[in-house]
Write an enzyme that holds these catalytic residues in place. Sequence first.
Site, short mmCIF file in Angstrom:
data_model
loop_
_atom_site.label_atom_id
_atom_site.label_comp_id
_atom_site.label_asym_id
_atom_site.label_seq_id
_atom_site.Cartn_x
_atom_site.Cartn_y
_atom_site.Cartn_z
N HIS A 84 -26.70 -16.37 -16.53
CA HIS A 84 -27.73 -15.89 -17.48
C HIS A 84 -29.07 -15.70 -16.77
O HIS A 84 -29.40 -16.42 -15.82
CB HIS A 84 -27.86 -16.82 -18.68
CG HIS A 84 -28.38 -18.21 -18.39
ND1 HIS A 84 -29.70 -18.54 -18.46
CD2 HIS A 84 -27.73 -19.36 -18.08
CE1 HIS A 84 -29.86 -19.83 -18.20
NE2 HIS A 84 -28.67 -20.35 -17.96
N ASP A 86 -32.08 -15.35 -18.66
CA ASP A 86 -33.19 -15.93 -19.40
C ASP A 86 -33.45 -17.35 -18.91
O ASP A 86 -32.55 -18.02 -18.36
CB ASP A 86 -32.92 -15.92 -20.90
CG ASP A 86 -31.70 -16.75 -21.29
OD1 ASP A 86 -30.64 -16.55 -20.66
OD2 ASP A 86 -31.79 -17.59 -22.21
N ASP A 117 -31.75 -22.91 -12.80
CA ASP A 117 -31.17 -22.58 -14.10
C ASP A 117 -31.70 -21.23 -14.60
O ASP A 117 -32.73 -21.17 -15.22
CB ASP A 117 -31.51 -23.69 -15.09
CG ASP A 117 -30.90 -23.49 -16.46
OD1 ASP A 117 -29.90 -22.78 -16.57
OD2 ASP A 117 -31.44 -24.08 -17.42
N GLU A 151 -29.10 -17.44 -23.28
CA GLU A 151 -28.40 -18.70 -23.15
C GLU A 151 -29.23 -19.88 -23.61
O GLU A 151 -28.71 -20.86 -24.15
CB GLU A 151 -27.98 -18.90 -21.68
CG GLU A 151 -26.96 -19.99 -21.45
CD GLU A 151 -27.55 -21.37 -21.24
OE1 GLU A 151 -26.80 -22.35 -21.28
OE2 GLU A 151 -28.79 -21.47 -21.04
N GLU A 152 -30.54 -19.80 -23.43
CA GLU A 152 -31.39 -20.94 -23.76
C GLU A 152 -31.69 -21.06 -25.25
O GLU A 152 -32.30 -22.05 -25.69
CB GLU A 152 -32.72 -20.83 -22.99
CG GLU A 152 -32.58 -20.81 -21.48
CD GLU A 152 -32.07 -22.12 -20.89
OE1 GLU A 152 -31.86 -23.08 -21.65
OE2 GLU A 152 -31.88 -22.17 -19.67
N ASP A 175 -23.35 -22.59 -13.71
CA ASP A 175 -24.50 -23.08 -14.47
C ASP A 175 -24.31 -24.54 -14.84
O ASP A 175 -24.61 -24.96 -15.95
CB ASP A 175 -24.67 -22.23 -15.74
CG ASP A 175 -25.99 -22.50 -16.46
OD1 ASP A 175 -26.92 -23.03 -15.82
OD2 ASP A 175 -26.08 -22.19 -17.66
N HIS A 416 -35.31 -27.08 -16.51
CA HIS A 416 -36.20 -27.16 -17.67
C HIS A 416 -37.45 -28.01 -17.39
O HIS A 416 -38.18 -28.34 -18.32
CB HIS A 416 -35.49 -27.73 -18.91
CG HIS A 416 -34.37 -26.88 -19.41
ND1 HIS A 416 -33.85 -27.01 -20.68
CD2 HIS A 416 -33.66 -25.86 -18.84
CE1 HIS A 416 -32.87 -26.14 -20.86
NE2 HIS A 416 -32.74 -25.43 -19.75
#
Length: 446
Positions: A84, A86, A117, A151-152, A175, A416
């Site tokens: 992903h 995003d 990520d 995805e987030e 991931d 994150h």
Amino acid sequence: MTETVITEAIKVQAVAALKKLIAQPSANQPAAPGAPFGPGIRQALDQMMVLCQRLGFRTYADPDGYYGYAEIGEQGPIFGVVGHLDTVPAGDLAAWDTDPFEPVIRDGKIIGRGAQDDKGPTIAALYAVKALLDAGYQLKQKIRFIFGTDEEILWRGIAKYNEKEVPIDAGIAPDSEFPLTYAEKGLQQSYLVGPGTDQFTLHMENAFNAVPAKAEYTGPRLAEVQAALERHHFAFEATADKLTVLGKSVHAMNAPQGTNAVLRLAIALDEVFDFAPLHFLGQVFKEDATGANVLGRVADESGQLTFNISSLEVNAKETRLQIDLRIPVTIDRDQLIADLTAKIAPYELKYEHFDYLAPLFVPKETPLVQTLMAVYQEKTGDQTPPQISGGATFARTMHNCVAFGAMLPGVPDYMHQANEQWPLESMYQTMDIYAEAIKRLCFTEH
């Protein structure tokens, strides 16, 4: 130790591509034409399409901006690599040592939002395939890189892909963590809804996927509620007009390892107020985050059910509890929900669906898992067996797909977080593992 196709030139190219991709902010924003999750994500997708074209892949970008893919190979089954583009937002910029969107190499690490990520792992897998092509290996089937864009948040981009495109035959999602995740529990997020009351008001709203570490109460009968907390030896702080119950926050998939402050407050309130929904929490559910007090023991080889109650809203009109269930992979979800619905009914609560992600389960005996594990073990010497997770990756959205890397054991987790970073040597080792695995699965020998 097998030979490597990851040359110095490939490493340089991969890092340059990753820098450029990190420099494009791609957190969720308000929709724009052709960009359902905001222009930043669409620009990252377009940038990836250009990159893949230059590497010799055929590309397709959904005209509505939900997803894109790049593939190579003329015929045969499709091997998918599902990543992903995003990211989560940068967050507090003051917590970063560098600009999150001006990637830098410092102390052997690439730093920037998306490094771990999932831009870094996606680029690592892409350039692993490029290295195989440069080394002269011949494809025996198609390889398709699928680029998710949501995805987030809610996985709407990958859902649109699955609506419109042919399914893959096997694949990986880069991931997660090595060695490999072959089972991910089903994820059910829901509400339990009941009547309101004029006895007190509660507003404890938290994320579905986290055990709440604090719960505040400012209503009537404060001294009685405090006395109940003391009887249970629950940690709290008190002022003249407020009680703050203290817990320990963990991810919902590890809920039994946390201490749920919302539940602890509810248990105390249940001793003070006569209110049916509180009786369910205080006298039935209690503090068992496996849900066994309600549903009995629910478990299989993927582990035990986890049941997190993260939010509790009570006003004059309604009561609303927010729940997160991580359901073992072979358990009948519909029967589980039916059982839960029946158990809560005597407490004037009704079940209300919010979102569901089906489980991932690819048996350890399959050729896919056996091949990936063999490569990982040969390359690293690590004999850790394939893993089970309560988390969720895009692997669960595809047929015969598992989460494979990209984080190696011992690599600090910066996903994150501020100063997100990935050691370059770890990135290069990951590229080597991906190249060997994809070679065995998708290429002929010289």
